[in-house]
Design a protein around this motif. Structure first.
Motif, PDB file in Angstrom:
ATOM      1  N   UNK A  43      15.451  47.411  38.129  1.00  0.00           N
ATOM      2  CA  UNK A  43      14.852  48.724  38.396  1.00  0.00           C
ATOM      3  C   UNK A  43      15.960  49.751  38.602  1.00  0.00           C
ATOM      4  N   UNK A  44      15.896  50.846  37.859  1.00  0.00           N
ATOM      5  CA  UNK A  44      16.907  51.901  38.000  1.00  0.00           C
ATOM      6  C   UNK A  44      16.420  53.000  38.936  1.00  0.00           C
ATOM      7  N   UNK A  45      15.137  53.319  38.829  1.00  0.00           N
ATOM      8  CA  UNK A  45      14.613  54.397  39.658  1.00  0.00           C
ATOM      9  C   UNK A  45      13.099  54.251  39.791  1.00  0.00           C
ATOM     10  N   UNK A  46      12.613  54.589  40.995  1.00  0.00           N
ATOM     11  CA  UNK A  46      11.176  54.512  41.232  1.00  0.00           C
ATOM     12  C   UNK A  46      10.662  55.893  41.627  1.00  0.00           C
ATOM     13  N   UNK A  47       9.630  56.361  40.948  1.00  0.00           N
ATOM     14  CA  UNK A  47       8.963  57.602  41.325  1.00  0.00           C
ATOM     15  C   UNK A  47       7.634  57.206  41.952  1.00  0.00           C
ATOM     16  N   UNK A  48       7.394  57.687  43.156  1.00  0.00           N
ATOM     17  CA  UNK A  48       6.254  57.126  43.868  1.00  0.00           C
ATOM     18  C   UNK A  48       5.587  58.148  44.775  1.00  0.00           C
ATOM     19  N   UNK A  49       4.259  58.089  44.801  1.00  0.00           N
ATOM     20  CA  UNK A  49       3.527  58.908  45.773  1.00  0.00           C
ATOM     21  C   UNK A  49       3.444  58.176  47.116  1.00  0.00           C
ATOM     22  N   UNK A  50       3.712  56.874  47.120  1.00  0.00           N
ATOM     23  CA  UNK A  50       3.656  56.054  48.337  1.00  0.00           C
ATOM     24  C   UNK A  50       4.895  55.154  48.419  1.00  0.00           C
ATOM     25  N   UNK A  51       6.080  55.745  48.691  1.00  0.00           N
ATOM     26  CA  UNK A  51       7.330  54.965  48.675  1.00  0.00           C
ATOM     27  C   UNK A  51       7.306  53.786  49.659  1.00  0.00           C
ATOM     28  N   UNK A  52       6.491  53.889  50.702  1.00  0.00           N
ATOM     29  CA  UNK A  52       6.465  52.821  51.711  1.00  0.00           C
ATOM     30  C   UNK A  52       5.930  51.498  51.147  1.00  0.00           C
ATOM     31  N   UNK A  53       5.235  51.542  50.007  1.00  0.00           N
ATOM     32  CA  UNK A  53       4.725  50.307  49.392  1.00  0.00           C
ATOM     33  C   UNK A  53       5.871  49.409  48.924  1.00  0.00           C
ATOM     34  N   UNK A  54       7.032  49.991  48.666  1.00  0.00           N
ATOM     35  CA  UNK A  54       8.113  49.202  48.071  1.00  0.00           C
ATOM     36  C   UNK A  54       9.350  49.056  48.959  1.00  0.00           C
ATOM     37  N   UNK A  55       9.596  50.037  49.812  1.00  0.00           N
ATOM     38  CA  UNK A  55      10.763  49.934  50.682  1.00  0.00           C
ATOM     39  C   UNK A  55      12.060  49.832  49.883  1.00  0.00           C
ATOM     40  N   UNK A  56      12.180  50.673  48.877  1.00  0.00           N
ATOM     41  CA  UNK A  56      13.391  50.694  48.033  1.00  0.00           C
ATOM     42  C   UNK A  56      13.923  52.126  48.039  1.00  0.00           C
ATOM     43  N   UNK A  57      14.072  52.648  49.235  1.00  0.00           N
ATOM     44  CA  UNK A  57      14.278  54.098  49.386  1.00  0.00           C
ATOM     45  C   UNK A  57      15.505  54.643  48.647  1.00  0.00           C
ATOM     46  N   UNK A  58      16.551  53.817  48.535  1.00  0.00           N
ATOM     47  CA  UNK A  58      17.776  54.313  47.887  1.00  0.00           C
ATOM     48  C   UNK A  58      17.543  54.776  46.451  1.00  0.00           C
ATOM     49  N   UNK A  59      16.638  54.082  45.770  1.00  0.00           N
ATOM     50  CA  UNK A  59      16.401  54.466  44.374  1.00  0.00           C
ATOM     51  C   UNK A  59      15.014  55.080  44.172  1.00  0.00           C
ATOM     52  N   UNK A  60      14.364  55.443  45.251  1.00  0.00           N
ATOM     53  CA  UNK A  60      13.010  56.005  45.134  1.00  0.00           C
ATOM     54  C   UNK A  60      13.024  57.521  45.303  1.00  0.00           C
ATOM     55  N   UNK A  61      12.242  58.154  44.462  1.00  0.00           N
ATOM     56  CA  UNK A  61      12.033  59.598  44.562  1.00  0.00           C
ATOM     57  C   UNK A  61      10.569  59.788  44.901  1.00  0.00           C
ATOM     58  N   UNK A  62      10.301  60.392  46.040  1.00  0.00           N
ATOM     59  CA  UNK A  62       8.895  60.654  46.381  1.00  0.00           C
ATOM     60  C   UNK A  62       8.384  61.802  45.510  1.00  0.00           C
ATOM     61  N   UNK A  63       7.228  61.603  44.903  1.00  0.00           N
ATOM     62  CA  UNK A  63       6.653  62.658  44.077  1.00  0.00           C
ATOM     63  C   UNK A  63       5.206  62.903  44.482  1.00  0.00           C
ATOM     64  N   UNK A  64       4.693  64.036  44.077  1.00  0.00           N
ATOM     65  CA  UNK A  64       3.301  64.372  44.390  1.00  0.00           C
ATOM     66  C   UNK A  64       2.379  63.755  43.335  1.00  0.00           C
ATOM     67  N   UNK A  65       1.104  63.693  43.660  1.00  0.00           N
ATOM     68  CA  UNK A  65       0.128  63.162  42.697  1.00  0.00           C
ATOM     69  C   UNK A  65       0.127  63.982  41.414  1.00  0.00           C
ATOM     70  N   UNK A  66       0.290  65.303  41.552  1.00  0.00           N
ATOM     71  CA  UNK A  66       0.234  66.124  40.336  1.00  0.00           C
ATOM     72  C   UNK A  66       1.489  65.904  39.486  1.00  0.00           C
ATOM     73  N   UNK A  67       2.633  65.635  40.129  1.00  0.00           N
ATOM     74  CA  UNK A  67       3.830  65.295  39.348  1.00  0.00           C
ATOM     75  C   UNK A  67       3.644  63.939  38.648  1.00  0.00           C
ATOM     76  N   UNK A  68       3.054  62.995  39.377  1.00  0.00           N
ATOM     77  CA  UNK A  68       2.817  61.677  38.755  1.00  0.00           C
ATOM     78  C   UNK A  68       1.912  61.833  37.531  1.00  0.00           C
TER      79      UNK A  68
END
Lengths: 243, 243
Positions: A43-68
């Motif tokens: 995994x290189x990068x995660x875009x997520x509306x719920x970053x807490x589901x994965x706990x991979x904060x270093x490579x996670x970008x929190x995004x909004x539902x409309x961005x998703x």
């Protein structure tokens, strides 16, 4: 903060040339992403509306539902979208292979990958002109199985000529698979596209052809869906042939 | 001359409520239209870039390729688009039925219809909340088989309670279909959606549950595609169970 350029970049990964250039592809939804995380894909990068589901904060970008919604390839976007690295795959020697000649439909390839895993295949060999397995629709239809089944793109004729095991074609004019009486554990099984079947130069290399019988000759439908045919043939070879 | 209003009307037939209101649905492509013409469905109007293929000039409107693109539900529009009348269907008494509970995916239903015809079924019973069989994607995926297989929408619980034949559910926790030892020609086979399986109130009415075995227990994929599962079960019942 996710940038406009990042959003555009992800949309571009719908194109094979962009995926190859960047060596990345998209996986969506919690279950599929978890499947790829448990595999040797990176995994290189995660875009997520719920970053807490994965706990991979270093490579996670929190995004909004409309961005998703903007970047998702799904009708109903599913909380997470991961960018994974395309991996190098090597053909593994086996006694039984599934070969697919010129498959175009991404949903069909994804479904074939899923069935192949179910019936114990760890790889599928595809002609080079077949749909790319990292197409978002293939990834989606495979429901995570792509993380565990390698799709190898190669020159089918070269591959077949180098194999010493029996070569079986599938064709609507073939013998009924119920008449198959050779060793069911050894063989190279070739499937063509729904529209055109197996190409002529590959057909010439097959020692015999098999088909799935219809209930009776008067039935008008001319063919089964390709992923259905593959599933029925490999299911038959693996399980249903008990005689 | 085709009018703008006509073009808009056809696009609206993507919605079930519009199809019901107008009692019409869309069939595209020469082969599928010919299949429906040979059935008891009635063609109301044909929009065609090549009217000479059909010789039905009284009800044909010649249109341009760009107009066809506007009204087609296909990625690659295919010369002809027909408006057919929705027909009344009646359940036929049989000794073996396929029942589908809450199927949403139109591609899956279309593929199931195609496989059902292949294996000799003339009807499929669906719960009322299932995707409409005249949805353009169902029509397309059925590849003409919808013209010969009736899809009956009914209250499944009512239907099941009125039947005296054995009721079998399919579930990933069910016994292997290879262990099925009852009469293979009699029974009511129920399939649920991929996400949720068979609903609880219907499950309670099943006398036993069956599944398609995996190659081994360690295989991680959790389920097969729904249309694949239906095809494997009915294929097994019709052909592969030769013991």
């Amino acid at each position: 903060m996710v940038t406009k350029n990042e959003l555009k970049y992800i949309r571009r990964l719908n194109n094979k040339s962009e995926r190859i250039k960047n060596n990345q592809f998209v996986v969506e939804g919690e279950k599929s992403i978890k499947d790829f995380l448990s595999s040797d894909y990176k995994l290189k990068k995660l875009f997520s509306t719920h970053p807490e589901d994965f706990n991979l904060y270093e490579i996670t970008e929190k995004i909004s539902s409309s961005q998703l919604k903007q970047i998702s390839f799904l009708k109903s976007p599913n909380k997470h979208l991961g960018l994974f690295e395309i991996k190098n795959k090597e053909l593994k020697k086996d006694s039984q292979y599934i070969l697919i000649d010129s498959i175009n439909d991404p949903g069909n390839l994804g479904t074939i990958i899923r069935s192949a895993e179910w019936f114990g295949f760890k790889q599928i060999i595809c002609s080079k002109n077949s749909v790319d397995c990292y197409n978002p629709k293939v990834v989606q239809a495979s429901m995570g199985s792509l993380s565990r089944v390698d799709i190898i793109y190669t020159d089918l004729i070269e591959f077949i000529k180098n194999e010493k095991i029996p070569i079986y074609g599938t064709s609507k004019d073939g013998k009924s698979i119920l008449e198959f009486s050779n060793n069911i554990n050894t063989g190279l099984w070739i499937f063509g596209s729904e529209a055109n079947g197996i190409s002529n130069d590959i057909s010439e290399l097959c020692e015999s052809f098999y088909s799935i019988p219809k209930s009776n000759k008067d039935i008008l439908t001319e063919s089964l869906n390709l992923s259905t045919s593959v599933s029925l043939i490999i299911g038959y070879l693996k399980f249903f042939n008990r005689s």
